[in-house]
Write an enzyme that holds these catalytic residues in place. Structure first.
Site, short mmCIF file in Angstrom:
data_model
loop_
_atom_site.label_atom_id
_atom_site.label_comp_id
_atom_site.label_asym_id
_atom_site.label_seq_id
_atom_site.Cartn_x
_atom_site.Cartn_y
_atom_site.Cartn_z
N CYS A 2 0.84 -1.19 0.00
CA CYS A 2 0.00 0.00 0.00
C CYS A 2 0.88 1.24 0.00
O CYS A 2 2.08 1.17 0.18
CB CYS A 2 -0.88 0.01 1.22
SG CYS A 2 -0.03 0.66 2.65
N ARG A 27 1.35 0.39 -6.13
CA ARG A 27 1.71 -0.53 -5.04
C ARG A 27 0.49 -1.18 -4.40
O ARG A 27 0.62 -2.12 -3.64
CB ARG A 27 2.49 0.23 -3.98
CG ARG A 27 3.70 0.92 -4.56
CD ARG A 27 4.42 1.63 -3.48
NE ARG A 27 5.01 0.68 -2.58
CZ ARG A 27 6.24 0.74 -2.12
NH1 ARG A 27 7.01 1.71 -2.50
NH2 ARG A 27 6.70 -0.14 -1.29
N TRP A 75 -4.17 -1.92 -0.02
CA TRP A 75 -4.17 -3.25 -0.63
C TRP A 75 -4.67 -4.17 0.49
O TRP A 75 -3.93 -4.54 1.39
CB TRP A 75 -2.77 -3.64 -1.09
CG TRP A 75 -2.73 -4.89 -1.91
CD1 TRP A 75 -2.95 -5.01 -3.25
CD2 TRP A 75 -2.44 -6.22 -1.44
NE1 TRP A 75 -2.82 -6.31 -3.63
CE2 TRP A 75 -2.52 -7.08 -2.56
CE3 TRP A 75 -2.14 -6.76 -0.19
CZ2 TRP A 75 -2.29 -8.45 -2.45
CZ3 TRP A 75 -1.92 -8.12 -0.09
CH2 TRP A 75 -1.99 -8.95 -1.22
N ASN A 100 0.41 0.54 6.88
CA ASN A 100 0.80 -0.46 5.89
C ASN A 100 1.33 -1.66 6.66
O ASN A 100 2.18 -1.51 7.52
CB ASN A 100 1.91 0.13 5.00
CG ASN A 100 2.51 -0.89 4.06
OD1 ASN A 100 1.95 -1.96 3.83
ND2 ASN A 100 3.66 -0.56 3.50
N GLY A 101 0.77 -2.83 6.37
CA GLY A 101 1.24 -4.03 7.04
C GLY A 101 0.08 -4.81 7.64
O GLY A 101 -1.07 -4.64 7.25
N GLU A 483 9.26 -17.68 -15.94
CA GLU A 483 9.02 -16.23 -15.88
C GLU A 483 8.00 -15.82 -16.95
O GLU A 483 7.13 -15.00 -16.71
CB GLU A 483 10.36 -15.49 -16.04
CG GLU A 483 10.26 -13.99 -16.13
CD GLU A 483 9.63 -13.30 -14.93
OE1 GLU A 483 9.42 -13.95 -13.88
OE2 GLU A 483 9.30 -12.11 -15.05
N LYS A 487 4.46 -14.01 -16.18
CA LYS A 487 4.03 -12.75 -16.82
C LYS A 487 2.64 -12.91 -17.42
O LYS A 487 1.78 -12.06 -17.25
CB LYS A 487 4.98 -12.34 -17.96
CG LYS A 487 6.28 -11.68 -17.68
CD LYS A 487 6.28 -10.36 -17.03
CE LYS A 487 6.14 -10.51 -15.56
NZ LYS A 487 7.29 -10.46 -14.74
N HIS A 506 6.34 -36.89 -18.34
CA HIS A 506 6.03 -37.35 -16.97
C HIS A 506 4.70 -36.78 -16.47
O HIS A 506 4.44 -36.79 -15.28
CB HIS A 506 7.17 -36.99 -16.02
CG HIS A 506 8.47 -37.63 -16.39
ND1 HIS A 506 8.68 -38.98 -16.24
CD2 HIS A 506 9.58 -37.13 -16.97
CE1 HIS A 506 9.88 -39.29 -16.67
NE2 HIS A 506 10.45 -38.18 -17.12
N LYS A 605 2.71 -4.11 -6.23
CA LYS A 605 4.16 -4.03 -6.38
C LYS A 605 4.75 -4.05 -4.98
O LYS A 605 4.13 -3.55 -4.04
CB LYS A 605 4.48 -2.70 -7.05
CG LYS A 605 5.90 -2.59 -7.55
CD LYS A 605 6.02 -3.20 -8.91
CE LYS A 605 7.43 -3.10 -9.46
NZ LYS A 605 7.60 -4.06 -10.55
N1 GLU Z 1 -3.82 -4.60 6.93
C1 GLU Z 1 -4.34 -3.32 6.58
C2 GLU Z 1 -5.70 -3.42 5.93
O1 GLU Z 1 -6.12 -4.43 5.46
C3 GLU Z 1 -3.39 -2.51 5.72
C4 GLU Z 1 -3.22 -3.09 4.35
C5 GLU Z 1 -2.28 -2.29 3.49
O2 GLU Z 1 -1.05 -2.40 3.73
O3 GLU Z 1 -2.76 -1.59 2.58
O4 GLU Z 1 -6.41 -2.47 5.92
#
Ligand code: GLU
Length: 610
Positions: A2, A27, A75, A100-101, A483, A487, A506, A605
């Site tokens: 994010c 991202r 995200w 973020n996380g 790869e 893609k 196989h 990303k």
């Molecule tokens: N875990 C948080 C959410 O789901 C943050 C996600 C993110 O990094 O965008 O809202």
């Protein structure tokens, strides 16, 4: 993953925040939001589902004034993409936060906070941070100490920015596991998850380290480490150009970045050689001593970077005199593994912030690997800072989610690593100079390959109604087939699998019919005759093939096979050369399918969460 942007300024910051989000949109992009404190100390928030443009349109309708603000593109990890789940999250109309996380102990914290009377309005893990800071404010003198007390209770990964409408002159930022960079302006300061977001407003940046908490005002930045001790984090001028995030004349970033590969590789090669010898300092100060002592290389990576590592295994074991293993970071970090003697851990990541790769590096250090090397595109990133050695690829900013130039420059870096280790373990000067000569031909060779775009575009039409596909390669082209398949699935959503061509009989041969296009990479190397036999196996079962073949390998198109002639190149660089036609094929198939090439569904990303 994010995107986070924050600002403390005298001017209105809404436009800066939205521009920053647009620059980070690649991202993570399921929803976005902004919260700004105005001069009357009112907290104004706007959130929208979908692209950042939806948020920009909402702000155009309902302008937000104020000099302190935070913004986020999400995200989703916990809770569907919706306005209610979009960040910023607010507690008691005072505290606004972006994150973020993943907060792993969010359920326990939620229960505790609910018992204290807090009402949750989202399904996210993030919202606990907002309420916890609000709760801690009751027993702490200021926002900084309240945040320091809060982060002690968080388990998991976070990059987070917190404001309090009662103290609009500051924002508090905290980092553990997810990157944050401070941008220094004149009489204004900024925070972001990636410096790209802030390039229009500053060039001076300092990265926060793990566990850091900082208080940012217009004139001051005070950083504290995990123990609350004041620390300095070196500020550096960035050389990344302001327009690095522009598409220019190209329809998509992915196409632009595909075409940038000859230049990116020239830049990556530039200044690395002296008198036909690799300058080993390209890897860092102690590289020579470290490479001399190692007997084994363990490569760790995810996704596309994992494929570049797979190619490197072929190169290293054939040429450098040391053994090599490669493993996916998320597997390596959760299994008990044997640590070979005198082993170098090599991590590969475009961003240098890939959560699993970073965790794997930290584990490897605990396990007692002798030394570590990062192959990375972002100077100052966590992986680079935490490794003994680093090789910086010079791909420039890569915006398209599907990696192109980052991959091929990683391969160049890994071939140089083969030379560097080989030189310490008996590679002859002649071998070395031969490989260097091949590397030098690469940029021009790639330009010749890009000239095939028109015929590859024609080929792509055959894939419009296909749902499955098979990619085949042998030797160091097997990872290139992998790869290519990655893609295609990433951006066209066609199911694609890759096999080492010798594996066909196989199992996968059972899948062959006219509905399953088979894509083959066929340079003219010592495996070409074996590969020809595999092609016959497919032909005998009515399969339709698309063969990217060395012009000298004498393949001819017929009813069952379409051949694209690839200019002849030296064997050693063939994995890099054959990557480009597969990138172009995926791109043109995605165009026909009408998918969102640069921001494919469900992907992001720089995967900074586990
Ligand atoms: N875990 C948080 C959410 O789901 C943050 C996600 C993110 O990094 O965008 O809202």
């Amino acid at each position: 993953m994010c995107g986070i942007v924050g600002a403390v300024a005298q001017r209105d910051v809404a436009d800066i925040l939205v521009e920053g989000l647009k620059r980070l949109e690649y991202r993570g992009y399921d929803s976005s939001g902004v919260a700004i404190i105005n001069s009357d100390k009112q907290l104004q928030r706007l959130r929208r589902v979908g692209k950042v443009q939806a948020l920009a349109d909402a702000i155009a309708q309902q302008p937000l004034s104020g000099g302190t603000g935070i913004a986020h593109t999400r995200w989703a990890t916990h809770g569907v993409p919706s306005e209610a789940n979009a960040h910023p999250h607010i507690s008691s109309d005072n505290i606004a936060i972006v994150h973020n996380g993943i907060i792993e102990n969010h359920e326990k914290l939620r229960t505790q906070l609910q018992a204290l009377g807090y009402i949750f309005t989202s399904e996210t893990d993030t919202e606990v941070i907002a309420h916890l800071v609000h709760h801690e404010m009751k027993s702490h003198a200021n926002l900084l100490t309240a945040v320091q007390a809060t982060v002690k209770q968080l388990e998991g990964a976070y990059g987070t920015v917190i404001t309090d409408k009662n103290t609009p002159e500051k924002m508090i930022v905290a980092r553990s596991g997810s990157p944050l960079v401070i941008g220094f302006g004149l009489g204004e300061n900024f925070i972001a998850s990636d410096m790209m977001a802030l390039l229009p407003v500053t060039r001076k940046f300092a990265f926060l380290e793990e566990g850091d908490v900082a208080e940012i005002t217009r004139h001051d930045v005070n950083i504290f480490d995990t123990h609350g001790t004041p620390v300095e984090r070196e500020a550096k001028e960035s050389e990344v150009s302001h327009d690095a995030g522009d598409k220019g004349e190209y329809r998509h970033y992915m196409l632009k970045e595909t075409y940038e590969q000859p230049t990116a590789i020239r830049n990556t090669l530039d200044g690395r050689f002296l008198n036909n010898k690799l300058s080993i300092d390209s890897f860092g100060k102690n590289a020579q001593a470290i490479f001399k002592d190692i007997e084994h290389v363990q490569i760790i990576a995810c996704g596309t970077s994992y494929h570049s590592g797979m190619v490197a295994r072929y190169w290293l074991e054939a040429l450098s005199g040391v053994s090599c293993n490669i493993e996916i970071a998320s597997e390596f970090r959760y299994r008990k593994s044997f640590v070979p003697k005198n082993a170098l851990i090599v991590t590969i990541s475009q961003s240098g912030e890939t959560a699993d790769t970073l965790a794997a590096l930290r584990l490897a250090k605990e396990l007692g690997y002798s030394a570590s090397l990062a192959i990375c595109n972002v100077p100052g990133s966590s992986l680079v800072r935490e490794s003994d050695l680093a090789f910086m690829t010079k791909a420039g900013a890569e915006i398209g989610v599907a990696s192109t130039k980052a991959f091929t420059t990683q391969l160049v870096g890994l071939l140089m690593l083969t030379l560097a280790i080989g030189a310490q373990h008996g590679m002859t000067a002649e071998q070395e100079s031969c490989i260097i000569k091949s590397l030098m031909t690469l940029p021009n060779k790639l330009e010749e390959v890009l000239a095939l775009a028109g015929s590859i575009e024609d080929l792509a039409e055959d894939f419009a109604d296909k749902h499955h596909s098979l990619f085949l390669g042998r030797g160091d082209q097997y990872p290139i087939a992998m790869e290519g398949a990655l893609k295609l699935k990433e951006i066209s959503y066609i199911h694609a699998e890759a096999y080492a061509a010798g594996e066909l009989k196989h199992g996968p041969l059972a899948l062959i019919d006219a509905e399953m296009p088979v894509i083959v990479v066929a340079p003219r190397n010592d495996l070409i005759e074996k590969l020809k036999s595999n092609i016959e196996e497919v032909r005998a079962r009515g399969g339709l093939m698309y063969v990217f073949a060395d012009v000298d390998a004498k393949f001819a198109s017929d009813d069952t096979m379409k051949v694209i002639n690839v200019p002849h190149c030296d064997d050693i660089i063939a994995p890099i050369v054959y990557t480009l036609p597969l990138q172009l094929l995926s791109y043109y198939v995605a165009i026909i399918k009408g998918t969102d090439v640069d921001q494919p569904r469900n992907l992001a990303k720089s995967v900074t969460v586990e």
